[in-house]
Design a protein around this motif. Structure first.
Motif, short mmCIF file in Angstrom:
data_model
loop_
_atom_site.label_atom_id
_atom_site.label_comp_id
_atom_site.label_asym_id
_atom_site.label_seq_id
_atom_site.Cartn_x
_atom_site.Cartn_y
_atom_site.Cartn_z
N SER A 59 1.40 4.32 -3.16
CA SER A 59 1.24 3.15 -2.55
C SER A 59 -0.15 2.72 -2.51
N ARG B 290 9.18 8.58 2.47
CA ARG B 290 8.62 8.39 1.03
C ARG B 290 8.47 9.64 0.23
N PRO C 258 3.33 -0.14 -9.61
CA PRO C 258 3.22 -0.39 -8.10
C PRO C 258 4.29 0.48 -7.60
N SER C 259 4.18 0.14 -6.18
CA SER C 259 4.91 1.40 -5.20
C SER C 259 6.45 1.09 -5.37
N PRO C 260 6.92 2.32 -5.74
CA PRO C 260 8.35 2.20 -5.94
C PRO C 260 9.34 1.73 -4.82
N ASP C 261 10.24 0.93 -5.16
CA ASP C 261 11.08 0.69 -4.28
C ASP C 261 12.30 1.73 -3.99
N ASP C 262 13.20 1.33 -3.13
CA ASP C 262 14.13 2.33 -2.93
C ASP C 262 15.02 3.17 -3.90
N ASP C 263 15.37 2.12 -4.92
CA ASP C 263 16.23 2.57 -5.95
C ASP C 263 15.35 3.37 -7.04
N GLU C 264 14.00 3.12 -7.07
CA GLU C 264 13.13 3.93 -7.82
C GLU C 264 12.88 5.30 -7.12
N LEU C 265 12.57 5.29 -5.88
CA LEU C 265 12.51 6.58 -5.23
C LEU C 265 13.61 7.37 -5.20
#
Length: 396
Positions: A224, A197, A298-305
Motif C-alpha cells: 500500500s 491486510r 496499486p493497493s489490492p482490494d478485498d477480492d484481490e487479497l
C-alpha cells in the motif's frame, strides 16, 4: 603442518542446489522422534501470552552422549592444521586436540557447507588431499573449518558428506525444537483490525544479537502506497507489536546458503524458519510483493487479497509433506532472561506432544488438550485437516 596464509583464502561453492539439498534426508543420525505436519495442528489451540526468547550462548553444556565421533583435521586461520577428535551431540559439537578442548553449542543461526581452496593460493598443495567443510555461527561471527583427509578423493568426499549432513541434521533438530506448535495462517483475526491486510503469518526465529534469539509471530501484509509491511508480534494473538519492517522494491532479501539451511535475511534482520520449505514460502511471498512494488502495483482490494491468500493456501497444500516438523523433544536451548511466553503447550512442556500425537496423555493438561474438539473457524479453517484421521509419525 602450517598453513595460516592459505587458510584465509578459503572460499565456498556458490551452487545453491548443491548446498541446500532437499529436506527429506536426515543423514545417519536417528534419535527416534516423531513428525507432525503443521497442517495437522488443531484449529483451537491453548491461548498464549508473552514472547518466547532463548539464550544462544555458545558455551552452553552439550547434552547426552555423542551421536557421532571421529578424527578430523581442524584448520585454523590464525594457527595451524592439527588433527582433532570431533564429537557431535544433539545440540552442538566439541573437538579435542592435544592442548585444548573447544565446545560449541549450536544456535538456529548456524550453517554448514563444503569449502575448497583457491589453487593459486600459497601452499595450496598442502591441502590437496583434504575435503574441507565449515561450520559457521554467523550471528556470533564464529567459523570453524574441518577437513577429512584421504588419499582417495572419492572416499574423502563421501566421509565429508556424511559429516556435513549429520551436522546439518543437528542444526535442524535445534531449530525445530524451539518453535511452539503452529501452522501458517493466511487469514486475518477478526478481532484485530491491524491484521486485515494479512497475506500470510507464522512464527519465525529472529536473531536479537550474538546471545539471544526470539520466536516472533511474523505477518506479511499487502502493499500500500509503494511499500509493504512485515509486522513482528510477540505471539499469534497479535496484540503486542515488537517491531515493524518496511518492505520496498529496494529491500534486500537473501537466503543463507548451507546444507538444509532455513535462514534468511531481510535488510539487517536475520530470520530462521522452522523448515526449509517454509523459508522457500516466505521468500517466494516476499519476492512477489517486491515485484508488485517495483511495478507500482496499486493497493489490492478485498477480492484481490482473497485471491492472494487462496494462492498461498494452495501452495501450502502442495508442499504439505515437507511441512512436517520432525522434532518432538524439549527445547534444545534454554529460555533467556527475557522470556515471558506463557501457554499450556510450549517447547518447555513437551510431554503435551504425546496428546497431540494420539498417544496416551501423561498429564492433566495433555488430557485437556486431547479432549478439545476443534470448532469450525471462519478465520482459518483448514479443509485438509479433515482428510486424515490420524497424524503421521515417521522416524528420522
Amino acid at each position: 603442518m602450517h598453513g595460516g596464509s592459505a587458510l584465509c583464502k578459503c572460499f565456498c561453492g556458490s551452487s545453491l542446489q548443491d548446498e541446500q539439498g532437499e529436506e527429506g534426508g536426515f543423514g545417519s543420525i536417528s534419535v527416534g522422534i516423531g513428525a507432525l505436519s503443521s497442517l495437522d495442528i488443531p484449529d483451537e489451540m491453548p491461548g498464549v501470552t508473552g514472547m518466547l526468547s532463548y539464550s544462544t550462548l555458545m558455551a552452553q553444556p552439550l547434552r547426552g552422549k555423542p551421536m557421532q565421533e571421529g578424527h578430523l583435521w581442524h584448520l585454523s586461520p590464525e594457527d595451524s592444521v592439527q588433527e582433532v577428535q570431533l564429537s557431535l551431540f544433539v545440540n552442538g559439537l566439541c573437538f579435542t586436540a592435544a592442548t585444548k578442548k573447544v565446545s560449541v553449542a549450536f544456535s538456529p543461526f548456524t550453517l554448514v557447507r563444503n569449502c575448497k581452496f583457491q589453487s593459486a593460493c600459497a601452499d595450496s598443495s598442502d591441502f590437496a588431499d583434504f575435503n574441507i567443510f565449515k561450520v559457521a555461527l554467523f550471528c556470533q561471527r564464529q567459523c570453524y573449518y574441518f577437513g577429512v583427509r584421504s588419499a582417495d578423493p572419492e572416499i574423502g568426499k563421501e566421509e565429508r558428506s556424511k559429516w556435513v549432513l549429520d551436522i546439518s541434521t543437528v542444526i535442524r533438530l535445534v531449530t525445530q525444537s524451539l518453535f511452539p506448535p503452529f501452522r501458517i495462517s493466511c487469514y486475518p483475526l477478526t478481532a484485530v483490525a491491524s491484521t486485515h491486510r494479512r497475506l500470510m503469518a507464522g512464527y519465525l526465529l529472529h536473531c536479537d544479537g550474538a546471545t539471544l534469539a526470539s520466536v516472533l509471530y511474523c505477518e506479511l501484509q499487502a502493499q500500500s502506497n509503494s511499500k509493504a509491511r512485515l509486522v513482528l508480534y510477540e505471539n499469534e494473538s497479535c496484540e503486542v507489536v515488537v517491531m515493524d519492517i518496511c518492505l520496498t522494491a529496494e529491500s534486500s532479501c537473501l537466503e543463507k546458503v548451507g546444507i538444509n539451511c532455513s535462514c534468511f535475511t531481510i535488510d539487517e534482520h536475520d530470520f530462521c524458519s522452522r523448515t526449509l520449505s517454509e523459508r522457500k514460502l516466505w521468500m517466494r511471498a516476499i519476492s512477489n510483493i517486491k515485484v508488485k512494488l517495483a511495478n507500482d502495483a496499486p493497493s489490492p482490494d478485498d477480492d484481490e487479497l482473497a485471491a492472494y491468500r487462496e494462492a498461498v493456501r494452495e501452495h501450502l497444500h502442495t508442499i504439505r509433506a515437507s511441512l512436517q516438523c520432525k522434532v518432538r523433544t524439549d527445547a534444545l536451548l534454554p529460555p533467556s532472561e527475557f522470556n515471558t511466553f506463557q501457554s499450556e503447550l510450549t517447547p518447555f512442556t513437551m510431554s503435551l506432544w504425546a496428546g497431540i500425537n494420539g498417544e496416551r496423555p501423561t498429564t492433566p493438561e495433555a488430557s485437556k488438550l486431547t479432549s478439545m474438539k476443534p470448532a469450525a473457524s471462519p478465520i482459518d479453517k483448514d479443509p485438509a485437516a479433515d482428510d486424515d484421521g490420524e497424524l503421521m509419525l515417521e522416524g528420522l
